[in-house]
Write a protein that holds these residues in place. Sequence first.
Motif, PDB file in Angstrom:
ATOM      1  N   LEU A 156       0.981  -1.319   0.013  1.00 34.56           N
ATOM      2  CA  LEU A 156      -0.022   0.111  -0.368  1.00 34.56           C
ATOM      3  C   LEU A 156       0.568   1.169   0.266  1.00 34.56           C
ATOM      4  N   THR A 157       2.028   0.822   0.829  1.00 27.94           N
ATOM      5  CA  THR A 157       3.224   2.345   0.648  1.00 27.94           C
ATOM      6  C   THR A 157       4.054   1.967  -0.006  1.00 27.94           C
ATOM      7  N   GLY A 158       4.068   1.167  -0.690  1.00 33.34           N
ATOM      8  CA  GLY A 158       5.104   1.206  -1.767  1.00 33.34           C
ATOM      9  C   GLY A 158       6.816   1.276  -0.719  1.00 33.34           C
ATOM     10  N   GLY A 159       6.064  -0.027   0.135  1.00 30.45           N
ATOM     11  CA  GLY A 159       7.862   0.533   0.622  1.00 30.45           C
ATOM     12  C   GLY A 159       8.381  -0.109   2.214  1.00 30.45           C
ATOM     13  N   GLY A 160       6.469   0.926   2.648  1.00 31.37           N
ATOM     14  CA  GLY A 160       6.844   0.968   4.118  1.00 31.37           C
ATOM     15  C   GLY A 160       6.424   2.256   5.294  1.00 31.37           C
ATOM     16  N   VAL A 161       5.719   1.559   5.795  1.00 37.42           N
ATOM     17  CA  VAL A 161       5.795   2.883   7.259  1.00 37.42           C
ATOM     18  C   VAL A 161       6.667   3.562   7.867  1.00 37.42           C
ATOM     19  N   ASP A 162       6.856   4.646   8.262  1.00 40.67           N
ATOM     20  CA  ASP A 162       7.830   5.565   9.395  1.00 40.67           C
ATOM     21  C   ASP A 162       7.414   5.108  10.249  1.00 40.67           C
ATOM     22  N   VAL A 163       6.568   4.924  10.752  1.00 42.48           N
ATOM     23  CA  VAL A 163       6.063   4.635  12.339  1.00 42.48           C
ATOM     24  C   VAL A 163       4.686   3.724  12.716  1.00 42.48           C
ATOM     25  N   ALA A 164       5.976   2.375  12.893  1.00 40.31           N
ATOM     26  CA  ALA A 164       4.103   1.254  13.733  1.00 40.31           C
ATOM     27  C   ALA A 164       4.054   1.263  14.396  1.00 40.31           C
ATOM     28  N   ILE A 165       2.176   1.908  15.367  1.00 43.67           N
ATOM     29  CA  ILE A 165       2.847   1.670  16.329  1.00 43.67           C
ATOM     30  C   ILE A 165       1.520   0.234  16.244  1.00 43.67           C
ATOM     31  N   ASP A 166       1.744  -1.023  17.797  1.00 48.62           N
ATOM     32  CA  ASP A 166       1.211  -2.097  17.739  1.00 48.62           C
ATOM     33  C   ASP A 166       0.650  -1.700  19.045  1.00 48.62           C
ATOM     34  N   ALA A 167      -1.092  -1.442  19.155  1.00 49.49           N
ATOM     35  CA  ALA A 167      -1.691  -1.313  19.998  1.00 49.49           C
ATOM     36  C   ALA A 167      -2.507  -2.644  20.138  1.00 49.49           C
ATOM     37  N   VAL A 168      -2.196  -3.828  20.254  1.00 46.83           N
ATOM     38  CA  VAL A 168      -2.832  -5.745  20.274  1.00 46.83           C
ATOM     39  C   VAL A 168      -1.720  -5.585  21.421  1.00 46.83           C
ATOM     40  N   GLY A 169      -0.497  -6.494  20.315  1.00 45.28           N
ATOM     41  CA  GLY A 169       0.902  -6.762  21.473  1.00 45.28           C
ATOM     42  C   GLY A 169       0.521  -8.174  22.156  1.00 45.28           C
ATOM     43  N   THR A 170       0.293  -8.967  20.673  1.00 45.77           N
ATOM     44  CA  THR A 170       0.694 -10.236  20.258  1.00 45.77           C
ATOM     45  C   THR A 170       1.639 -10.351  19.842  1.00 45.77           C
ATOM     46  N   ALA A 171       2.489 -11.734  19.985  1.00 44.65           N
ATOM     47  CA  ALA A 171       3.720 -11.695  18.881  1.00 44.65           C
ATOM     48  C   ALA A 171       3.679 -11.257  17.127  1.00 44.65           C
TER      49      ALA A 171
END
Length: 378
Positions: free
Chosen positions: A263-278
Amino acid sequence: MRAAVLREAGHLGVEEIDVPVPGPGEVRVRLRATGVCHTDRTVVEGKMPVPLPMVLGHEGAGVVDAVGGGVTDLAVGDHVVLTITSGCGVCRQCQLGAFALCEVAAPHMLDGRLPNGQRRLTRGAERINHFAMQSSFAEYAVVERRSAVKVPDDVPLDVACLTACGVSTGFGAAVIRAGVGVGETVLVIGAGGVGLAAVLGAVTVGAGRVIVADRSAVACQLAADLGATDIIVGDGDGDGDGDRDGGGDRGGGEDLAARVRALTGGGVDVAIDAVGTAGTAAAAFTALRRGGRAVVIGVADPRAKVSIPLYHLIDQRVLTGSTNGSIRPHVDIPRILDLYRAGRLPLDRLVTRRYPLEGVGQAMAELGVEPGRAVITF
């Protein structure tokens, strides 16, 4: 007073206990509202070891009702938020600005005591433990003065209470810990209350693109209404109960990362995981561009372990975590609420359900089922 007391795993009941009396350096607060967080449910389910009996709740806001000796900068009638980040101010971590890691207070988060080592909750001769140094599922709470953050009287307390934990965690993860910059692309995994606060944080500081992934189309729509530019309704098979499930723990995470990179053509600058599984933590890290930052703020399973490719570290990708958004509570909570007062941060739109104290069980049962945040009002 009425309080929700956990006496054994799976059994949280409202009962009458004594009105607590503040000691030196403490204040008593008449609670008006308190948020309902997944961490409370995790404790009820027995997945987090705590001493019992215990009064739960850790997102309280109310009005100062009494002050103990030595408290001179708060007075009866002041409106306050009860932060879970009660730094002593003088230890090494506090001096470095990491109040959530305070060497004095942090060890008491789950041991049933206030930061000074005291317990103020009783039922007759029985001692009852505090949770997260506040125990806000009750009509009154006694906390150390540092745990009470004075807020403007014109902020509704059922909105202000969210900054005690959930909003600070999500907003701070985006704005403080990840340092989202103007024009950057951000991925938020999990569109529960904490994830939505991260969306608001990213939008507020000018992120160029905010992608939200969650299993729930309704939750994703709420995220879009709050400023998310792209939504991914995931179908991963994860079982996380940190914030919401946003991509799966066994297989879905890799699919999510691939979709985001495409979707972004290579990845995001920041990713935030608000779930917290492996799986979601690995997906957040894998979805980064080179040099990107991933912040894990959900904790669905404290025992989970994350496996990541070593070469991604050579690409200067960062995987880190955050406690309560890495905020400085007496600075950042008022700043967050000032943004709300200015109409720039619609925190009130996060509150989608209100319950009386006797409805706390129902509120917990509906976590992760209904979008937005639940609040207990008194």
